[in-house]
Scaffold this motif. Structure first.
Motif, PDB file in Angstrom:
ATOM      1  N   LEU A 280       0.807  -1.211   0.000  1.00  0.00           N
ATOM      2  CA  LEU A 280       0.000   0.000   0.000  1.00  0.00           C
ATOM      3  C   LEU A 280       0.848   1.272   0.000  1.00  0.00           C
ATOM      4  O   LEU A 280       0.546   2.227  -0.713  1.00  0.00           O
ATOM      5  N   ILE A 281       1.932   1.269   0.806  1.00  0.00           N
ATOM      6  CA  ILE A 281       2.785   2.461   0.871  1.00  0.00           C
ATOM      7  C   ILE A 281       3.438   2.721  -0.483  1.00  0.00           C
ATOM      8  O   ILE A 281       3.486   3.870  -0.963  1.00  0.00           O
ATOM      9  N   THR A 282       3.941   1.657  -1.134  1.00  0.00           N
ATOM     10  CA  THR A 282       4.580   1.824  -2.441  1.00  0.00           C
ATOM     11  C   THR A 282       3.617   2.438  -3.448  1.00  0.00           C
ATOM     12  O   THR A 282       3.948   3.411  -4.142  1.00  0.00           O
ATOM     13  N   SER A 283       2.415   1.871  -3.531  1.00  0.00           N
ATOM     14  CA  SER A 283       1.447   2.367  -4.516  1.00  0.00           C
ATOM     15  C   SER A 283       0.900   3.740  -4.136  1.00  0.00           C
ATOM     16  O   SER A 283       0.706   4.601  -5.004  1.00  0.00           O
ATOM     17  N   VAL A 284       0.659   3.959  -2.823  1.00  0.00           N
ATOM     18  CA  VAL A 284       0.123   5.254  -2.381  1.00  0.00           C
ATOM     19  C   VAL A 284       1.155   6.371  -2.589  1.00  0.00           C
ATOM     20  O   VAL A 284       0.799   7.486  -2.993  1.00  0.00           O
ATOM     21  N   VAL A 285       2.429   6.088  -2.321  1.00  0.00           N
ATOM     22  CA  VAL A 285       3.480   7.093  -2.510  1.00  0.00           C
ATOM     23  C   VAL A 285       3.588   7.482  -3.982  1.00  0.00           C
ATOM     24  O   VAL A 285       3.666   8.677  -4.327  1.00  0.00           O
TER      25      VAL A 285
ATOM     26  N   LEU B 158      -8.920   9.265 -10.086  1.00  0.00           N
ATOM     27  CA  LEU B 158      -8.833   9.719  -8.708  1.00  0.00           C
ATOM     28  C   LEU B 158     -10.007   9.195  -7.876  1.00  0.00           C
ATOM     29  O   LEU B 158      -9.837   8.816  -6.708  1.00  0.00           O
ATOM     30  N   THR B 159     -11.191   9.128  -8.471  1.00  0.00           N
ATOM     31  CA  THR B 159     -12.365   8.583  -7.780  1.00  0.00           C
ATOM     32  C   THR B 159     -12.183   7.100  -7.483  1.00  0.00           C
ATOM     33  O   THR B 159     -12.449   6.632  -6.367  1.00  0.00           O
ATOM     34  N   VAL B 160     -11.725   6.350  -8.494  1.00  0.00           N
ATOM     35  CA  VAL B 160     -11.503   4.912  -8.328  1.00  0.00           C
ATOM     36  C   VAL B 160     -10.426   4.651  -7.271  1.00  0.00           C
ATOM     37  O   VAL B 160     -10.576   3.784  -6.408  1.00  0.00           O
ATOM     38  N   VAL B 161      -9.337   5.418  -7.334  1.00  0.00           N
ATOM     39  CA  VAL B 161      -8.246   5.267  -6.371  1.00  0.00           C
ATOM     40  C   VAL B 161      -8.733   5.532  -4.949  1.00  0.00           C
ATOM     41  O   VAL B 161      -8.404   4.785  -4.015  1.00  0.00           O
ATOM     42  N   SER B 162      -9.512   6.578  -4.768  1.00  0.00           N
ATOM     43  CA  SER B 162     -10.000   6.932  -3.432  1.00  0.00           C
ATOM     44  C   SER B 162     -10.863   5.828  -2.845  1.00  0.00           C
ATOM     45  O   SER B 162     -10.709   5.459  -1.667  1.00  0.00           O
ATOM     46  N   MET B 163     -11.781   5.271  -3.647  1.00  0.00           N
ATOM     47  CA  MET B 163     -12.651   4.197  -3.154  1.00  0.00           C
ATOM     48  C   MET B 163     -11.853   2.941  -2.813  1.00  0.00           C
ATOM     49  O   MET B 163     -12.040   2.332  -1.756  1.00  0.00           O
TER      50      MET B 163
ATOM     51  N   TYR C 129      -8.466   2.485  -2.264  1.00  0.00           N
ATOM     52  CA  TYR C 129      -7.485   2.613  -1.191  1.00  0.00           C
ATOM     53  C   TYR C 129      -8.141   2.788   0.172  1.00  0.00           C
ATOM     54  O   TYR C 129      -7.649   2.252   1.176  1.00  0.00           O
ATOM     55  N   ALA C 130      -9.244   3.512   0.234  1.00  0.00           N
ATOM     56  CA  ALA C 130      -9.900   3.743   1.524  1.00  0.00           C
ATOM     57  C   ALA C 130     -10.347   2.445   2.161  1.00  0.00           C
ATOM     58  O   ALA C 130     -10.103   2.195   3.352  1.00  0.00           O
ATOM     59  N   THR C 131     -10.986   1.587   1.380  1.00  0.00           N
ATOM     60  CA  THR C 131     -11.468   0.317   1.929  1.00  0.00           C
ATOM     61  C   THR C 131     -10.332  -0.678   2.152  1.00  0.00           C
ATOM     62  O   THR C 131     -10.320  -1.410   3.140  1.00  0.00           O
ATOM     63  N   THR C 132      -9.368  -0.715   1.222  1.00  0.00           N
ATOM     64  CA  THR C 132      -8.269  -1.674   1.342  1.00  0.00           C
ATOM     65  C   THR C 132      -7.367  -1.351   2.524  1.00  0.00           C
ATOM     66  O   THR C 132      -6.944  -2.256   3.253  1.00  0.00           O
TER      67      THR C 132
END
Length: 323
Positions: A205-210, A243-248, A250-253
């Protein structure tokens, strides 16, 4: 001796809290599953048949649709058998395989979303060099790296869980085989596995979120420097869907996997799992289609081509019979 014998089969409970609504749940999940398959298949066909959509952004989007089809197909068929025929037993090996592929596809989606963010960063921040920087070879490399990294990242968790002992309870209080319910059933000390799994999930998650976060910080900075509001709106419109898809996602994952297992509660885990494993894959094609005029336009053309081809093929098959 029986208390020290590991179970070879598990019982997946599904939704026992709604015993009178199993058929209703089956109808709801089956409808969402079929719509998800149809949406993603249509999106793949639209991208494949349209020359206008043969760009890096749609190349990644097509791969995301393929991934989503596998992603929902890992858990839904077994859930259907639980809801429809009450066939809720699963062999430990099958449970482990389901868990591995589910985690691998989720991890691959994290990396693929990061690759899509990097693509948007190059398109907006370096428009003159975009075609040379994000060529076909780079797209293929990033896509293959996303899939491969996701499947490699899930191997340690699968290997560690395969070595656990399950002595007493064999009832999984979930609707698919996930890490948390399996760890709770084990009679082995799972503290080390919980920490290692938490670190592995956090690393993915950190790798992809960064990568995603850095890309969008640069995008926002570049867009803010554009002279006119029209240029800003046009540049940012290419990122809204992603950005919408990413937010949904990442938030749940992040809620499910990037936290210690000790604070997990299945009362909350189950509805959140439905969000990221069922609802999000269903919404993703809709978000990309509704927000993108090119996709909507070429989608109708692709549907017409498929219908025409199917009609011609059917007529050729029926012609000898009619004559």
């Amino acid at each position: 001796m029986q208390n020290h014998t590991s179970h070879t089969k598990f019982i997946i409970m599904g939704f026992p809290e709604l015993p009178a609504h199993q058929l209703t749940l089956f109808a709801i999940f089956a409808t969402i599953y079929l719509l998800t398959l149809v949406e993603n298949v249509l999106l793949i066909l639209t991208i494949s048949l349209s020359r206008q959509l043969r760009t890096p952004m749609y190349f990644f989007l097509g791969n995301l649709s393929v991934l989503e089809i596998f992603y929902v197909s890992v858990t839904m068929p077994k859930l259907f058998s639980i809801l429809l025929s009450r066939e809720n037993t699963i062999a430990f090996q099958d449970c482990l395989v389901q868990m591995y592929f589910f985690l691998s596809l989720a991890s691959s989606e994290c990396f693929l979303l990061a690759a899509m963010a990097y693509d948007r960063y190059l398109a907006i921040c370096y428009p003159l060099h975009y075609t040379s920087l994000m060529n076909h070879r780079t797209c293929v490399f990033l896509t293959m790296a996303s899939w491969l990294s996701g499947f490699l990242a899930s191997i340690p968790s699968a290997v560690m869980i395969s070595r656990l002992q399950f002595c007493h309870e064999n009832t999984i209080g979930h609707f698919f085989c996930d890490i948390s319910p399996l760890l709770k059933l084990s009679c082995t000390d799972t503290s080390t596995i919980e920490i290692l799994d938490f670190v592995a999930a956090l690393a993915v998650l950190i790798t992809s979120v960064v990568v995603t976060g850095t890309s969008y910080i640069c995008i926002f900075y570049t867009v803010a420097k554009l002279p006119s509001r029209k240029d800003k709106s046009k540049a940012f419109s290419t990122c809204v869907s992603h950005l919408t898809v990413v937010s949904m996602f990442y938030a749940t994952t992040i809620f499910m996997y990037a936290r210690p297992r000790a604070i997990g509660t299945f009362d909350l885990n189950k509805p959140v799992s439905i969000l990221y494993s069922v609802v999000v894959p269903f919404l993703n094609p809709i978000i990309y289609s509704l927000r993108n005029r090119e996709v909507r336009k070429n989608l109708s053309i692709a549907i017409c081509q498929v219908v025409t081809f199917s009609g011609c093929f059917l007529m050729k098959r029926l012609k000898p019979l009619l004559s």
